[in-house]
Design an enzyme around this catalytic site. Structure first.
Site, PDB file in Angstrom:
ATOM      1  CB  CYS A  80      -0.929  -0.306   1.191  1.00  0.00           C
ATOM      2  SG  CYS A  80      -2.182  -1.468   1.010  1.00  0.00           S
ATOM      3  CG  ASN A 125      -6.878  -0.956   0.525  1.00  0.00           C
ATOM      4  OD1 ASN A 125      -5.989  -0.660  -0.248  1.00  0.00           O
ATOM      5  ND2 ASN A 125      -6.346  -1.691   1.549  1.00  0.00           N
ATOM      6  CG  HIS A 185      -3.329   3.156   1.644  1.00  0.00           C
ATOM      7  ND1 HIS A 185      -3.690   2.769   0.423  1.00  0.00           N
ATOM      8  CD2 HIS A 185      -3.274   2.257   2.330  1.00  0.00           C
ATOM      9  CE1 HIS A 185      -3.922   1.520   0.753  1.00  0.00           C
ATOM     10  NE2 HIS A 185      -3.841   1.125   1.747  1.00  0.00           N
TER      11      HIS A 185
HETATM   12  O1  UT7 Z   1      -3.917  -1.481   3.430  1.00  0.00           O
HETATM   13  C1  UT7 Z   1      -3.307  -2.377   3.970  1.00  0.00           C
HETATM   14  C2  UT7 Z   1      -3.273  -2.091   5.452  1.00  0.00           C
HETATM   15  N1  UT7 Z   1      -4.582  -2.670   6.017  1.00  0.00           N
HETATM   16  C3  UT7 Z   1      -5.297  -2.103   6.883  1.00  0.00           C
HETATM   17  O2  UT7 Z   1      -5.134  -0.958   7.165  1.00  0.00           O
HETATM   18  C4  UT7 Z   1      -6.376  -2.771   7.411  1.00  0.00           C
HETATM   19  C5  UT7 Z   1      -6.536  -2.773   8.915  1.00  0.00           C
HETATM   20  N2  UT7 Z   1      -7.501  -3.271   9.712  1.00  0.00           N
HETATM   21  C6  UT7 Z   1      -8.740  -2.863   9.535  1.00  0.00           C
HETATM   22  O3  UT7 Z   1      -9.033  -2.139   8.748  1.00  0.00           O
HETATM   23  C7  UT7 Z   1      -9.719  -3.539  10.259  1.00  0.00           C
HETATM   24  O4  UT7 Z   1      -9.190  -4.433  11.318  1.00  0.00           O
HETATM   25  C8  UT7 Z   1     -10.848  -4.590   9.698  1.00  0.00           C
HETATM   26  C9  UT7 Z   1     -11.920  -3.430   8.983  1.00  0.00           C
HETATM   27  C10 UT7 Z   1     -10.155  -5.573   8.818  1.00  0.00           C
HETATM   28  C11 UT7 Z   1     -11.659  -5.186  10.698  1.00  0.00           C
HETATM   29  O5  UT7 Z   1     -12.482  -4.478  11.570  1.00  0.00           O
HETATM   30  P1  UT7 Z   1     -12.225  -4.542  13.138  1.00  0.00           P
HETATM   31  O6  UT7 Z   1     -13.130  -3.648  13.671  1.00  0.00           O
HETATM   32  O7  UT7 Z   1     -10.824  -4.863  13.584  1.00  0.00           O
HETATM   33  O8  UT7 Z   1     -13.038  -6.215  13.219  1.00  0.00           O
HETATM   34  P2  UT7 Z   1     -12.769  -7.428  14.123  1.00  0.00           P
HETATM   35  O9  UT7 Z   1     -11.701  -8.175  12.986  1.00  0.00           O
HETATM   36  O10 UT7 Z   1     -12.017  -7.239  15.287  1.00  0.00           O
HETATM   37  O11 UT7 Z   1     -13.870  -8.268  14.022  1.00  0.00           O
HETATM   38  C12 UT7 Z   1     -14.847  -7.657  14.798  1.00  0.00           C
HETATM   39  C13 UT7 Z   1     -16.089  -8.443  14.830  1.00  0.00           C
HETATM   40  C14 UT7 Z   1     -15.704 -10.256  14.859  1.00  0.00           C
HETATM   41  O12 UT7 Z   1     -16.516 -10.738  15.461  1.00  0.00           O
HETATM   42  P3  UT7 Z   1     -16.788 -11.207  17.000  1.00  0.00           P
HETATM   43  O13 UT7 Z   1     -15.375 -12.049  17.201  1.00  0.00           O
HETATM   44  O14 UT7 Z   1     -16.314 -10.199  17.873  1.00  0.00           O
HETATM   45  O15 UT7 Z   1     -17.969 -11.870  17.121  1.00  0.00           O
HETATM   46  C15 UT7 Z   1     -15.842 -10.665  13.273  1.00  0.00           C
HETATM   47  O16 UT7 Z   1     -15.887 -12.100  13.293  1.00  0.00           O
HETATM   48  O17 UT7 Z   1     -16.608  -8.483  13.285  1.00  0.00           O
HETATM   49  C16 UT7 Z   1     -16.611  -9.710  12.798  1.00  0.00           C
HETATM   50  N3  UT7 Z   1     -16.573  -9.476  11.220  1.00  0.00           N
HETATM   51  C17 UT7 Z   1     -17.464  -9.065  10.394  1.00  0.00           C
HETATM   52  N4  UT7 Z   1     -19.011  -9.121  10.591  1.00  0.00           N
HETATM   53  C18 UT7 Z   1     -19.447  -8.621   9.613  1.00  0.00           C
HETATM   54  C19 UT7 Z   1     -15.330  -9.643  10.638  1.00  0.00           C
HETATM   55  N5  UT7 Z   1     -15.350  -9.256   9.180  1.00  0.00           N
HETATM   56  C20 UT7 Z   1     -16.890  -8.973   9.304  1.00  0.00           C
HETATM   57  C21 UT7 Z   1     -17.645  -8.739   8.123  1.00  0.00           C
HETATM   58  N6  UT7 Z   1     -18.965  -8.628   8.423  1.00  0.00           N
HETATM   59  N7  UT7 Z   1     -17.194  -8.663   6.871  1.00  0.00           N
END
Ligand code: UT7
Length: 335
Positions: A114, A285, A255
């Site tokens: 990225c 992204n 980004h």
């Molecule tokens: O460009 C390269 C660099 N990349 C980045 O900068 C990305 C950085 N990371 C992020 O942007 C975020 O971590 C994500 C958007 C990928 C995820 O968001 P988050 O707030 O960190 O969510 P999480 O992974 O902690 O998941 C929270 C909950 C989980 O459920 P439980 O365990 O709390 O029951 C996930 O299973 O949300 C659930 N979840 C979803 N629910 C609905 C994860 N993905 C989804 C989804 N739809 N697509």
């Protein structure tokens, strides 16, 4: 002697027409529009159905050449930032060189994920500033759909396909152009965001395919934390180094990985949301393409103006991150 300064003298972008909306993804994995929008800021992404990353790059270059009437034979160097090259080799730069007929250019691909566009911009500027090239084409393009696992809801909601291109030339006025860069990498972040299969470590086998190792792997939480800190810290650093306050900066060009990371960076810089380029809602992204895509859209709309100080900022796999300060020199497009 006045400093020789590289500057952006043309810009273009391309996104394929097919849209993948949050509603479409709801039919593919267990997710919902509300979660995606509130957690990431994304509503839809563009998907390239036929073709490869070079086609995204060529689309962006053609858009750029529609405004800046130069012959492709005038280009000296082509640098392509991408993590989704058409093939391992030949480089996507060679493929693009042939497709656009840049007969006098040499070039190479650069893997900075990225941050690839910022790494390529800084690299290309060296050739212009040391006098070994006069027209350097920088392309940021990624067909992220080619490495996205559409059965993994953690990642498939995030990515889209697009290309962006800029031309670097010597600035007539050294007060304009690429003024400063701070670029970093930390390989200790590698385990959290990667694609394990296909390289020399894990050459492709039936097993690597079965284990889904040819797709993006991301452990979102640590990447999110590192991104918030990395992108905000480096953006603040480049402002301090250049004695700028939020009032002196006309645009933050971040980004586009997650709207919450962008917001945290803007807050740290003391910049109002109205001065942040955001199009993640429409593209998701697109990895190396996000920053030139923003530059091109804002320039075309007339909002990015000559003389404005802009800070480009990125964070991505590697980890890689950085910020670039530019005083924009390009006049607005003719209506
Ligand atoms: O460009 C390269 C660099 N990349 C980045 O900068 C990305 C950085 N990371 C992020 O942007 C975020 O971590 C994500 C958007 C990928 C995820 O968001 P988050 O707030 O960190 O969510 P999480 O992974 O902690 O998941 C929270 C909950 C989980 O459920 P439980 O365990 O709390 O029951 C996930 O299973 O949300 C659930 N979840 C979803 N629910 C609905 C994860 N993905 C989804 C989804 N739809 N697509």
């Amino acid at each position: 002697m006045a400093k020789r300064r590289a500057t952006i003298t043309a810009v273009g972008h391309y996104a394929p027409s097919k849209i993948l909306s949050n509603a479409d993804l709801e039919k593919m994995v267990d997710t919902n529009d509300e979660w995606i929008r509130t957690r990431t800021g994304i509503s839809e992404r563009h998907i390239l159905e036929n073709g490869a990353t070079s086609d995204l790059g060529v689309g962006a270059i053609q858009a750029m050449l529609a405004h800046r009437k130069i012959e492709p034979t005038e280009i000296d160097i082509i640098i392509v930032a991408t993590v989704t090259p058409d093939m391992f080799f030949p480089s996507t730069a060679c493929i693009i060189q042939d497709k656009i007929g840049a007969k006098n250019a040499w070039g190479f691909d650069l893997s900075g994920a990225c941050s690839g566009f910022l790494f390529a911009l800084h690299t290309g500027a060296q050739f212009v500033e040391n006098g070994t090239a006069s027209k350097v084409l920088i392309v940021g393009a990624d067909k992220m759909s080619s490495i996205t696992d559409y059965s993994d809801r953690n990642t498939c909601i995030l990515f889209g396909d697009a290309g962006g291109a800029v031309l670097l030339e010597l600035s007539e006025d050294p007060e304009y152009g690429i003024l400063d860069n701070r670029l970093y990498c930390d390989g200790a972040g590698g385990p959290f965001l990667n694609m394990k299969g296909g390289g020399s470590l894990n050459p492709p086998t039936h097993e690597t395919v079965d284990k889904r190792m040819h797709y993006i792997y991301q452990d979102g939480k640590p990447v999110f934390k590192a991104a918030v800190k990395g992108m905000a810290d480096v953006s603040a650093e480049i402002m301090e180094r250049n004695k700028l306050t939020g009032d002196d900066v006309s645009w933050l060009v971040p980004h586009q990985a997650n709207l919450r990371i962008i917001d945290a960076t803007a807050d740290r810089m003391g910049i109002d949301r109205s001065k942040v380029m955001i199009n993640i809602d429409r593209y998701g992204n697109t990895t190396a393409a996000t920053i030139p895509l923003c530059l091109s859209e804002w320039w075309l709309s007339g909002k990015l103006k000559r003389g404005q100080n802009i800070v480009l900022a990125s964070f991505g796999a590697g980890y890689t991150w950085g910020a670039t300060l530019v005083r924009w020199s390009l006049e607005n497009p003719k209506p």
